[in-house]
Write a protein that holds these residues in place. Structure first.
Motif, PDB file in Angstrom:
ATOM      1  N   ASN A 163       3.695 -18.476  60.472  1.00 14.39           N
ATOM      2  CA  ASN A 163       4.411 -17.527  61.323  1.00 14.39           C
ATOM      3  C   ASN A 163       5.504 -18.150  62.178  1.00 14.39           C
ATOM      4  O   ASN A 163       6.328 -17.436  62.743  1.00 14.39           O
ATOM      5  CB  ASN A 163       3.416 -16.800  62.239  1.00 14.39           C
ATOM      6  N   ASN A 164       5.519 -19.491  62.311  1.00 12.17           N
ATOM      7  CA  ASN A 164       6.543 -20.112  63.155  1.00 12.17           C
ATOM      8  C   ASN A 164       6.785 -21.549  62.702  1.00 12.17           C
ATOM      9  O   ASN A 164       6.085 -22.079  61.837  1.00 12.17           O
ATOM     10  CB  ASN A 164       6.132 -20.070  64.636  1.00 12.17           C
ATOM     11  N   ASP A 165       7.789 -22.185  63.324  1.00 16.04           N
ATOM     12  CA  ASP A 165       8.181 -23.543  62.934  1.00 16.04           C
ATOM     13  C   ASP A 165       7.084 -24.557  63.208  1.00 16.04           C
ATOM     14  O   ASP A 165       6.927 -25.529  62.461  1.00 16.04           O
ATOM     15  CB  ASP A 165       9.454 -23.948  63.673  1.00 16.04           C
ATOM     16  N   ASP A 166       6.310 -24.351  64.274  1.00 10.32           N
ATOM     17  CA  ASP A 166       5.249 -25.300  64.607  1.00 10.32           C
ATOM     18  C   ASP A 166       4.158 -25.295  63.536  1.00 10.32           C
ATOM     19  O   ASP A 166       3.691 -26.352  63.111  1.00 10.32           O
ATOM     20  CB  ASP A 166       4.648 -24.952  65.970  1.00 10.32           C
ATOM     21  N   GLN A 167       3.776 -24.107  63.070  1.00  9.26           N
ATOM     22  CA  GLN A 167       2.787 -24.010  62.005  1.00  9.26           C
ATOM     23  C   GLN A 167       3.305 -24.651  60.720  1.00  9.26           C
ATOM     24  O   GLN A 167       2.567 -25.320  60.009  1.00  9.26           O
ATOM     25  CB  GLN A 167       2.427 -22.544  61.753  1.00  9.26           C
ATOM     26  N   PHE A 168       4.603 -24.460  60.448  1.00 14.72           N
ATOM     27  CA  PHE A 168       5.182 -25.041  59.245  1.00 14.72           C
ATOM     28  C   PHE A 168       5.180 -26.568  59.329  1.00 14.72           C
ATOM     29  O   PHE A 168       4.873 -27.257  58.343  1.00 14.72           O
ATOM     30  CB  PHE A 168       6.605 -24.526  59.056  1.00 14.72           C
ATOM     31  N   ASP A 190       3.016 -31.820  57.522  1.00 10.58           N
ATOM     32  CA  ASP A 190       2.361 -33.091  57.817  1.00 10.58           C
ATOM     33  C   ASP A 190       1.067 -33.226  57.020  1.00 10.58           C
ATOM     34  O   ASP A 190       0.751 -34.301  56.490  1.00 10.58           O
ATOM     35  CB  ASP A 190       2.076 -33.187  59.318  1.00 10.58           C
ATOM     36  N   LYS A 191       0.318 -32.135  56.924  1.00 12.50           N
ATOM     37  CA  LYS A 191      -0.919 -32.143  56.148  1.00 12.50           C
ATOM     38  C   LYS A 191      -0.622 -32.413  54.673  1.00 12.50           C
ATOM     39  O   LYS A 191      -1.330 -33.185  54.009  1.00 12.50           O
ATOM     40  CB  LYS A 191      -1.630 -30.799  56.308  1.00 12.50           C
ATOM     41  N   ARG A 192       0.436 -31.832  54.143  1.00 12.96           N
ATOM     42  CA  ARG A 192       0.808 -32.047  52.744  1.00 12.96           C
ATOM     43  C   ARG A 192       1.194 -33.498  52.497  1.00 12.96           C
ATOM     44  O   ARG A 192       0.873 -34.067  51.452  1.00 12.96           O
ATOM     45  CB  ARG A 192       1.970 -31.126  52.365  1.00 12.96           C
ATOM     46  N   ARG A 193       1.901 -34.109  53.461  1.00 17.49           N
ATOM     47  CA  ARG A 193       2.297 -35.515  53.299  1.00 17.49           C
ATOM     48  C   ARG A 193       1.074 -36.419  53.239  1.00 17.49           C
ATOM     49  O   ARG A 193       1.014 -37.351  52.440  1.00 17.49           O
ATOM     50  CB  ARG A 193       3.208 -35.936  54.445  1.00 17.49           C
ATOM     51  N   ARG A 194       0.092 -36.143  54.107  1.00 17.22           N
ATOM     52  CA  ARG A 194      -1.125 -36.958  54.107  1.00 17.22           C
ATOM     53  C   ARG A 194      -1.882 -36.807  52.790  1.00 17.22           C
ATOM     54  O   ARG A 194      -2.395 -37.782  52.238  1.00 17.22           O
ATOM     55  CB  ARG A 194      -2.014 -36.572  55.297  1.00 17.22           C
ATOM     56  N   PHE A 195      -1.965 -35.598  52.283  1.00 13.62           N
ATOM     57  CA  PHE A 195      -2.630 -35.372  51.001  1.00 13.62           C
ATOM     58  C   PHE A 195      -1.883 -36.088  49.871  1.00 13.62           C
ATOM     59  O   PHE A 195      -2.495 -36.622  48.946  1.00 13.62           O
ATOM     60  CB  PHE A 195      -2.716 -33.881  50.697  1.00 13.62           C
ATOM     61  N   ALA A 196      -0.545 -36.090  49.942  1.00 12.75           N
ATOM     62  CA  ALA A 196       0.253 -36.764  48.913  1.00 12.75           C
ATOM     63  C   ALA A 196      -0.020 -38.267  48.915  1.00 12.75           C
ATOM     64  O   ALA A 196      -0.122 -38.894  47.855  1.00 12.75           O
ATOM     65  CB  ALA A 196       1.734 -36.493  49.135  1.00 12.75           C
ATOM     66  N   GLU A 197      -0.145 -38.840  50.111  1.00 18.08           N
ATOM     67  CA  GLU A 197      -0.449 -40.266  50.202  1.00 18.08           C
ATOM     68  C   GLU A 197      -1.827 -40.574  49.614  1.00 18.08           C
ATOM     69  O   GLU A 197      -2.018 -41.568  48.911  1.00 18.08           O
ATOM     70  CB  GLU A 197      -0.370 -40.715  51.659  1.00 18.08           C
ATOM     71  N   GLU A 198      -2.800 -39.713  49.912  1.00 12.97           N
ATOM     72  CA  GLU A 198      -4.145 -39.906  49.365  1.00 12.97           C
ATOM     73  C   GLU A 198      -4.125 -39.771  47.835  1.00 12.97           C
ATOM     74  O   GLU A 198      -4.787 -40.534  47.126  1.00 12.97           O
ATOM     75  CB  GLU A 198      -5.110 -38.890  49.970  1.00 12.97           C
ATOM     76  N   ARG A 199      -3.361 -38.828  47.349  1.00 16.68           N
ATOM     77  CA  ARG A 199      -3.278 -38.624  45.900  1.00 16.68           C
ATOM     78  C   ARG A 199      -2.606 -39.822  45.225  1.00 16.68           C
ATOM     79  O   ARG A 199      -2.989 -40.233  44.126  1.00 16.68           O
ATOM     80  CB  ARG A 199      -2.498 -37.340  45.610  1.00 16.68           C
TER      81      ARG A 199
END
Length: 285
Positions: free
Chosen positions: A213-218, A223-232
């Motif tokens: 709903n807003n820029d902060d949530q995005f 950030d969560k996607r980047r961490r998952f990418a590093e783990e992958r």
């Protein structure tokens, strides 16, 4: 194939003789509580999939030689059968409102979307014919029926249902190095924000599409996607190092192992990394 209706009241089963195209088949609808057979339909040819419409009134099935069928099993309507694909039809799914049916050919690289009402009326003209990968085994509409997902043995494709335009390509497990027996499946979560798919290496991929709903949530989601990418990435290096070691490629194993210095501090992946290091040390002696 075995399928429950969405309200769990009914169970549909299909069985067929696998030996040739003229072998008999039988489809039954059962009362799930009592086990009583409510309807039976017989025919010939191999069958691959079943699907109940959301209101339970129609049972769809798919089979060999491009055939799909709709059967209003709780009424006196005869139903309809059409030849819609080239070869076997493996994917089959109704939209949540019951207005649409999708089908996928195993070999013809086509996914089709049908209007159920017009198909029952004998109009065998699909709404959309979508270019798809080969070996599509499963289909799923999103709960708001705006997206259609298909899974093959290598990827997931998503289309916009209204326009028929391809919206997204997703990939799960890393590239296969051989061709294991594999029958992929996928499913949307009830709120439509998660999509799960099975992979050839016995893992499950989960893709997120939350409502932001807003820029902060995005920003937090990114950030969560980047961490998952590093783990992958770490998992990929571990798998590649193990594969290199299996083929006695010591230099390749060491190369990938260098990327795992701080990865997997605990848990099963840490055990795999330690086993890899021990094996590499033994081979290097």
């Amino acid at each position: 194939s075995v399928r429950f209706s969405q309200d769990s009241r009914y169970l549909a089963t299909c069985a067929c003789g696998p030996e040739n195209a003229d072998a008999p088949h039988e489809i039954k609808v059962w009362d799930a509580a009592s086990g009583k057979v409510l309807a039976t339909k017989s025919g010939k040819g191999r069958l691959f999939n079943l699907a109940f419409s959301p209101d339970n009134r129609i049972l769809a099935w798919s089979g060999q030689e491009g055939r799909i069928a709709l059967w209003p099993w709780d009424s006196n309507q005869p139903g309809v059968e059409v030849t819609s694909h080239k070869g076997d039809v493996t994917g089959l799914a109704f939209s949540a409102d019951g207005n649409l049916l999708s089908s996928a050919g195993m070999e013809d690289r086509r996914v089709k979307i049908w209007n159920v009402t017009t198909l029952l009326a004998g109009d065998a003209k699909e709404l959309h014919t979508l270019a798809a990968p080969s070996l599509v085994c499963d289909l799923a509409f999103s709960p708001d029926h705006r997206r259609l997902a298909a899974i093959s043995r290598d990827m997931v494709k998503l289309w916009d249902v209204g326009t028929g335009h391809e919206a997204l390509t997703l990939r799960g497990a890393a590239q296969r190095y051989w061709d294991p027996s594999f029958n992929p499946r996928l499913a949307f979560s009830p709120d439509g924000t998660l999509l799960a798919g099975t992979n050839w290496d016995e893992s499950i991929s989960l893709w997120e599409a939350p409502l932001l709903n807003n820029d902060d949530q995005f920003a937090k989601f990114q950030d969560k996607r980047r961490r998952f990418a590093e783990e992958r990435s770490s998992l990929w290096h571990l798998q590649e190092a193990e594969l290199c070691l299996a083929y006695r490629n010591v230099n390749g194993a060491r190369f990938h192992l260098n990327y795992l210095t701080d990865a997997f501090p605990t848990g099963p992946l840490h055990v795999r990394k330690d086993r890899l290091i021990t094996s590499l040390q033994q081979i290097s002696k």
